[in-house]
Scaffold this active site. Structure first.
Site, PDB file in Angstrom:
ATOM      1  N   HIS A 123      65.624  56.105 103.673  1.00  0.00           N
ATOM      2  CA  HIS A 123      66.617  56.352 102.744  1.00  0.00           C
ATOM      3  C   HIS A 123      65.967  56.870 101.823  1.00  0.00           C
ATOM      4  CE1 HIS A 123      69.422  55.380  99.653  1.00  0.00           C
ATOM      5  NE2 HIS A 123      70.460  54.989 100.779  1.00  0.00           N
ATOM      6  N   ASP A 200      60.974  48.158 102.210  1.00  0.00           N
ATOM      7  CA  ASP A 200      62.204  48.419 101.873  1.00  0.00           C
ATOM      8  C   ASP A 200      63.183  47.368 102.764  1.00  0.00           C
ATOM      9  OD1 ASP A 200      65.103  48.972 101.393  1.00  0.00           O
ATOM     10  OD2 ASP A 200      64.701  51.013 101.295  1.00  0.00           O
ATOM     11  N   GLN A 203      68.206  46.772 104.202  1.00  0.00           N
ATOM     12  CA  GLN A 203      68.967  46.460 105.521  1.00  0.00           C
ATOM     13  C   GLN A 203      68.592  45.368 106.253  1.00  0.00           C
ATOM     14  OE1 GLN A 203      71.793  48.111 105.812  1.00  0.00           O
ATOM     15  NE2 GLN A 203      71.865  49.582 104.492  1.00  0.00           N
ATOM     16  N   LYS A 226      74.273  44.255  99.501  1.00  0.00           N
ATOM     17  CA  LYS A 226      74.289  44.596 100.924  1.00  0.00           C
ATOM     18  C   LYS A 226      74.014  43.084 101.872  1.00  0.00           C
ATOM     19  CE  LYS A 226      72.292  49.077 100.528  1.00  0.00           C
ATOM     20  NZ  LYS A 226      73.368  49.866 100.896  1.00  0.00           N
ATOM     21  N   CYS A 364      72.378  59.230 103.189  1.00  0.00           N
ATOM     22  CA  CYS A 364      70.976  59.314 102.236  1.00  0.00           C
ATOM     23  C   CYS A 364      69.723  59.468 103.055  1.00  0.00           C
ATOM     24  CB  CYS A 364      71.139  58.239 101.365  1.00  0.00           C
ATOM     25  SG  CYS A 364      72.355  58.257 100.059  1.00  0.00           S
TER      26      CYS A 364
HETATM   27  N1  PLP Z   1      67.230  51.566 101.119  1.00  0.00           N
HETATM   28  C1  PLP Z   1      67.915  51.338 102.315  1.00  0.00           C
HETATM   29  C2  PLP Z   1      67.524  51.280 103.633  1.00  0.00           C
HETATM   30  C3  PLP Z   1      69.330  51.346 102.184  1.00  0.00           C
HETATM   31  O1  PLP Z   1      70.334  51.278 103.181  1.00  0.00           O
HETATM   32  C4  PLP Z   1      69.860  51.618 100.908  1.00  0.00           C
HETATM   33  C5  PLP Z   1      71.323  51.763 100.679  1.00  0.00           C
HETATM   34  O2  PLP Z   1      71.981  52.093 101.426  1.00  0.00           O
HETATM   35  C6  PLP Z   1      69.016  51.750  99.744  1.00  0.00           C
HETATM   36  C7  PLP Z   1      67.600  51.586 100.050  1.00  0.00           C
HETATM   37  C8  PLP Z   1      69.405  51.777  98.488  1.00  0.00           C
HETATM   38  O3  PLP Z   1      70.065  50.646  97.873  1.00  0.00           O
HETATM   39  P1  PLP Z   1      70.930  50.383  96.630  1.00  0.00           P
HETATM   40  O4  PLP Z   1      71.709  51.675  96.644  1.00  0.00           O
HETATM   41  O5  PLP Z   1      71.596  49.183  96.892  1.00  0.00           O
HETATM   42  O6  PLP Z   1      69.988  50.362  95.484  1.00  0.00           O
END
Ligand code: PLP
Length: 406
Positions: A123, A200, A203, A226, A364
């Site tokens: 992401h 990270d 998900q 999430k 993203c």
């Molecule tokens: N990392 C991953 C794999 C994501 O799917 C997302 C959001 O879709 C993020 C980071 C960023 O999360 P947040 O917008 O809650 O900070």
């Protein structure tokens, strides 16, 4: 015991509504999940009955809310099996957690010519903070490639290590296509080279669960919204011995010990990394979401979502002109697809008219899209409150889109 889908759906009041005169089928869970009553009610109750700023308050309400917030930290610690409560830092979300590590770790350990490993399936939140760090420090970003199924190429990963590698940052589960990366194995590899790893988990925690000690992750980040919790709250887990050595990120109230105009000393963990009034009601809501997941049972959730994945993969792949991306052997219930001659945005708009919420675009993950030579996909991301019937409706809606355009 299995999952009682009727009970589960009753826990999420938002699901029981009509959109464009059709029952809502909510398939945008990778963007944000809906909230169960348990989360909504606890937050409501605090605002109505007990709200007060936390820490250092001597009065009844402050004491009560402080206790609830620190209990929430314990709940999160247990949820991810961290060793100590103070390894749980509340942040505003995954993005904030990654930026925090990129800044604090980068300030302390990254020098010109050093290298940082990320992957092609990240992401943007797990790309840009590292890229900015590289620009600040004149360091180099090294990227693990993916194969045509959307899996990381682990041989290439191992080849990226050098004496200049300082940190690996990799996603546990890819938001664009759902691949579950073998992070435990990747961490073992990195540790062989003496390199720490940030995972990270945005998900992952809500689908696979996580045991940070089993993974031996050095940092693990995720977002409340999430995983069925509130927005504006997230978690940065870090090993005590690493967090202790890092400089603070944001500074101000709460994170200090002694302040004078000559010198400031900092508070101990976790407060050193929680400057200002934390989102304590969010933290309590996030902990309620973690409890909800545990009560529902992550094994039940995994089994149910696996069934949705198998059912949906089969049904969608039978549709002419539909191309699924991401067919990793190990993945969560995300369907990312394009339709011949139809822009994902047009498809998504029409699917919405059938009461079905999907997301369209690059999710993203522009480097991922570039790897496959596409601009974006339609993404249906399913969780344990979705049903096979909703998948049937998605397939019917996609057929309608095909008929309209072709
Ligand atoms: N990392 C991953 C794999 C994501 O799917 C997302 C959001 O879709 C993020 C980071 C960023 O999360 P947040 O917008 O809650 O900070």
């Amino acid at each position: 015991m299995g999952l009682d889908i009727n009970r589960v759906r009753n826990d999420f009041p938002i699901l029981n509504q009509v959109v464009h005169k059709k029952p809502l089928a909510y398939f945008d869970n990778a963007a944000t999940t809906q909230k169960p009553l348990k989360v909504i009610e606890i937050m409501d109750r605090i605002y109505m009955e007990t709200n007060s700023n936390i820490h250092r308050g001597v009065h009844y309400l402050s004491d009560l809310t402080t206790t609830q917030f620190e209990e929430a930290r314990k709940t999160v610690r247990k949820f991810i099996n961290a060793r100590y409560d103070h390894e749980i830092i509340f942040t505003s979300g995954t993005t904030a957690g990654i930026n925090q590590v990129a800044f604090c770790f980068g300030e302390k350990y990254v020098k010109p010519g050093d290298e940082i490993i990320i992957s092609e399936i990240e992401h943007h939140s797990n790309i840009v903070p590292w890229q900015m760090l590289c620009e600040r420090k004149d360091a180099k970003l090294c990227v693990i490639p993916i194969n045509d199924l959307g899996e990381l190429v682990l041989d290439e990963y191992e080849r990226l290590f050098s004496s200049r590698t300082r940190i690996v940052a990799v996603t546990h589960v890819a938001n664009s296509i759902g691949t579950i990366n073998p992070v435990k194995e990747m961490i073992t590899t990195a540790h062989r080279y003496g390199v720490p790893v940030l995972v990270d988990g945005a998900q992952a925690v809500q689908h696979t669960g996580v045991d940070v000690r089993d993974l031996d992750a050095d940092f693990y980040v995720f977002s409340g919204h999430k995983m069925y919790g509130p927005t504006g709250i997230g978690v940065l887990y870090g090993k005590e011995e690493i967090l202790d050595e890092l400089p603070p990120w944001q500074t101000g109230g709460e994170m200090v010990d002694q302040v004078s105009f000559e010198k400031t000393t900092f508070n101990k963990l976790p407060f050193k990394f929680e400057a200002g009034t934390p989102n304590y009601i969010g933290g309590i809501g996030l902990a309620a979401a973690a409890e909800y997941l545990e009560e529902t049972g992550l094994d039940n959730i995994k089994a149910y979502e696996k069934d949705l994945l198998e059912y949906g993969s089969k049904k969608l792949s039978e549709i002419e002109g539909l191309h699924l991306f991401g067919e990793a052997g190990n993945k969560i219930s995300i369907f990312s697809f394009i339709l011949d001659n139809i822009h994902p945005y047009d498809a998504g708009m029409i699917i919405d008219k059938y009461g079905i919420a999907v997301r369209t675009g690059n999710h993203c993950a522009q480097p991922f899209m570039e790897r496959f030579g596409i601009r974006g996909t339609v993404r249906a991301s399913l969780v344990f409150y979705n049903t096979r019937e909703e998948i049937d409706r998605l397939c019917e809606a996609v057929e309608k889109v095909n008929q309209m355009f072709n």
